[in-house]
Design an enzyme around this catalytic site. Structure first.
Site, PDB file in Angstrom:
ATOM      1  N   LYS A  11       7.646  33.357  19.594  1.00 45.47           N
ATOM      2  CA  LYS A  11       9.082  33.410  19.300  1.00 45.47           C
ATOM      3  C   LYS A  11       9.766  32.038  19.467  1.00 45.47           C
ATOM      4  O   LYS A  11       9.184  31.115  20.053  1.00 45.47           O
ATOM      5  CB  LYS A  11       9.725  34.462  20.204  1.00 45.47           C
ATOM      6  CG  LYS A  11       9.203  35.885  19.916  1.00 45.47           C
ATOM      7  CD  LYS A  11       9.951  36.921  20.754  1.00 45.47           C
ATOM      8  CE  LYS A  11       9.464  38.332  20.456  1.00 45.47           C
ATOM      9  NZ  LYS A  11      10.219  39.352  21.225  1.00 45.47           N
ATOM     10  N   TYR A  51      12.944  43.947  12.322  1.00 48.67           N
ATOM     11  CA  TYR A  51      13.352  44.708  13.507  1.00 48.67           C
ATOM     12  C   TYR A  51      14.228  45.910  13.162  1.00 48.67           C
ATOM     13  O   TYR A  51      14.939  46.433  14.037  1.00 48.67           O
ATOM     14  CB  TYR A  51      14.069  43.790  14.495  1.00 48.67           C
ATOM     15  CG  TYR A  51      13.122  42.902  15.294  1.00 48.67           C
ATOM     16  CD1 TYR A  51      12.245  43.454  16.235  1.00 48.67           C
ATOM     17  CD2 TYR A  51      13.095  41.533  15.124  1.00 48.67           C
ATOM     18  CE1 TYR A  51      11.375  42.662  16.970  1.00 48.67           C
ATOM     19  CE2 TYR A  51      12.217  40.723  15.865  1.00 48.67           C
ATOM     20  CZ  TYR A  51      11.370  41.303  16.785  1.00 48.67           C
ATOM     21  OH  TYR A  51      10.509  40.523  17.516  1.00 48.67           O
ATOM     22  N   ASN A 114      11.642  36.346  25.092  1.00 50.61           N
ATOM     23  CA  ASN A 114      10.426  36.670  25.853  1.00 50.61           C
ATOM     24  C   ASN A 114       9.132  36.142  25.233  1.00 50.61           C
ATOM     25  O   ASN A 114       8.070  36.720  25.403  1.00 50.61           O
ATOM     26  CB  ASN A 114      10.357  38.173  26.158  1.00 50.61           C
ATOM     27  CG  ASN A 114      10.258  39.018  24.917  1.00 50.61           C
ATOM     28  OD1 ASN A 114      10.267  38.491  23.806  1.00 50.61           O
ATOM     29  ND2 ASN A 114      10.149  40.320  25.084  1.00 50.61           N
ATOM     30  N   HIS A 117       5.664  38.243  20.533  1.00 45.77           N
ATOM     31  CA  HIS A 117       5.641  39.630  20.066  1.00 45.77           C
ATOM     32  C   HIS A 117       4.194  40.097  19.949  1.00 45.77           C
ATOM     33  O   HIS A 117       3.318  39.313  19.583  1.00 45.77           O
ATOM     34  CB  HIS A 117       6.293  39.706  18.670  1.00 45.77           C
ATOM     35  CG  HIS A 117       6.083  41.018  17.976  1.00 45.77           C
ATOM     36  ND1 HIS A 117       6.866  42.122  18.243  1.00 45.77           N
ATOM     37  CD2 HIS A 117       5.163  41.429  17.058  1.00 45.77           C
ATOM     38  CE1 HIS A 117       6.441  43.144  17.508  1.00 45.77           C
ATOM     39  NE2 HIS A 117       5.416  42.738  16.781  1.00 45.77           N
ATOM     40  N   GLU A 128       3.228  45.349  10.081  1.00 44.86           N
ATOM     41  CA  GLU A 128       3.794  44.031  10.408  1.00 44.86           C
ATOM     42  C   GLU A 128       2.958  42.905   9.800  1.00 44.86           C
ATOM     43  O   GLU A 128       3.504  41.920   9.297  1.00 44.86           O
ATOM     44  CB  GLU A 128       3.892  43.886  11.931  1.00 44.86           C
ATOM     45  CG  GLU A 128       4.930  44.839  12.524  1.00 44.86           C
ATOM     46  CD  GLU A 128       4.894  44.925  14.045  1.00 44.86           C
ATOM     47  OE1 GLU A 128       4.069  44.238  14.684  1.00 44.86           O
ATOM     48  OE2 GLU A 128       5.720  45.684  14.594  1.00 44.86           O
TER      49      GLU A 128
HETATM   50  N1  UDP Z   1      14.755  43.186  23.560  1.00 46.58           N
HETATM   51  C1  UDP Z   1      15.956  42.687  24.031  1.00 46.58           C
HETATM   52  N2  UDP Z   1      16.612  43.383  25.016  1.00 46.58           N
HETATM   53  C2  UDP Z   1      16.120  44.532  25.549  1.00 46.58           C
HETATM   54  C3  UDP Z   1      14.907  45.034  25.063  1.00 46.58           C
HETATM   55  C4  UDP Z   1      14.239  44.340  24.072  1.00 46.58           C
HETATM   56  O1  UDP Z   1      16.414  41.643  23.571  1.00 46.58           O
HETATM   57  O2  UDP Z   1      16.771  45.108  26.433  1.00 46.58           O
HETATM   58  C5  UDP Z   1      14.046  42.448  22.504  1.00 46.58           C
HETATM   59  C6  UDP Z   1      12.863  41.675  23.071  1.00 46.58           C
HETATM   60  O3  UDP Z   1      12.761  40.440  22.368  1.00 46.58           O
HETATM   61  C7  UDP Z   1      11.698  42.583  22.709  1.00 46.58           C
HETATM   62  C8  UDP Z   1      12.146  43.156  21.370  1.00 46.58           C
HETATM   63  O4  UDP Z   1      13.547  43.347  21.526  1.00 46.58           O
HETATM   64  O5  UDP Z   1      10.491  41.872  22.649  1.00 46.58           O
HETATM   65  C9  UDP Z   1      11.498  44.458  20.986  1.00 46.58           C
HETATM   66  O6  UDP Z   1      11.673  45.388  22.032  1.00 46.58           O
HETATM   67  P1  UDP Z   1      10.484  46.362  22.479  1.00 46.58           P
HETATM   68  O7  UDP Z   1      11.094  47.348  23.431  1.00 46.58           O
HETATM   69  O8  UDP Z   1       9.793  46.865  21.262  1.00 46.58           O
HETATM   70  O9  UDP Z   1       9.532  45.403  23.335  1.00 46.58           O
HETATM   71  P2  UDP Z   1       8.117  44.731  23.029  1.00 46.58           P
HETATM   72  O10 UDP Z   1       7.326  45.706  22.221  1.00 46.58           O
HETATM   73  O11 UDP Z   1       8.399  43.438  22.284  1.00 46.58           O
HETATM   74  O12 UDP Z   1       7.525  44.462  24.384  1.00 46.58           O
END
Ligand code: UDP
Length: 139
Positions: A11, A51, A114, A117, A128
């Site tokens: 990211k 997304y 974070n 992905h 994806e």
């Molecule tokens: N995200 C965020 N705030 C939150 C939860 C998720 O900004 O409270 C973002 C974060 O970048 C995350 C992405 O949305 O990686 C997708 O969320 P998901 O719950 O699918 O997490 P992941 O599968 O990426 O661990």
């Protein structure tokens, strides 16, 4: 049955902080083979479509802004049990909860920025991967 591929993006925060090389090293050391890879800047339209599943969640707008704030690295990876093993390698969504040694623990600063992905299912890995790579860019 688990398929052997997953999809990832390094990211914008991790790219901007100079972690592309270290993260690719961790991915390769983790036993993953890079099947396809590209360095790109997402448009709002592309990030919003990727997304779309999170459209109703409160963080959607900020997530799209963040994912378009700088270039990313997108890749398709191969390994036995790829989806689950990659989720283990990257760690929990919230880096403060990610296990020591995981990519998010080492390189991510917050739950929104974070670092990386990883697809959450075999079905999503296929969707994806083909969202980012056309049939002649992967084998
Ligand atoms: N995200 C965020 N705030 C939150 C939860 C998720 O900004 O409270 C973002 C974060 O970048 C995350 C992405 O949305 O990686 C997708 O969320 P998901 O719950 O699918 O997490 P992941 O599968 O990426 O661990």
């Amino acid at each position: 049955m688990a398929t052997n591929r997953t999809f990832t993006m390094i990211k914008p925060d991790a790219v901007a902080n100079g972690h592309i090389g270290a993260i690719l090293n961790d991915i390769i050391a983790g036993g993953f083979k890079i099947i396809a890879m590209k360095y790109i800047q997402l448009s709002k339209e592309t990030a919003g479509a990727f997304y779309a599943v999170h459209k109703e969640r409160p963080f959607y707008g900020e997530l799209v802004d963040f994912m378009t704030s700088g270039p990313i690295v997108a890749a398709i990876l191969e390994k036995d049990n790829a989806v689950e093993d990659f989720r283990t390698l990257i760690g929990a969504t919230d880096p403060s909860k990610a296990e020591a040694g995981t990519i998010r623990n080492k390189y991510a600063k917050s739950i929104d920025a974070n670092a990386i992905h990883g697809s959450d299912s075999d079905e999503n890995a296929a969707i994806e991967g083909s969202f980012f790579f056309s049939h002649f860019e992967r084998f």
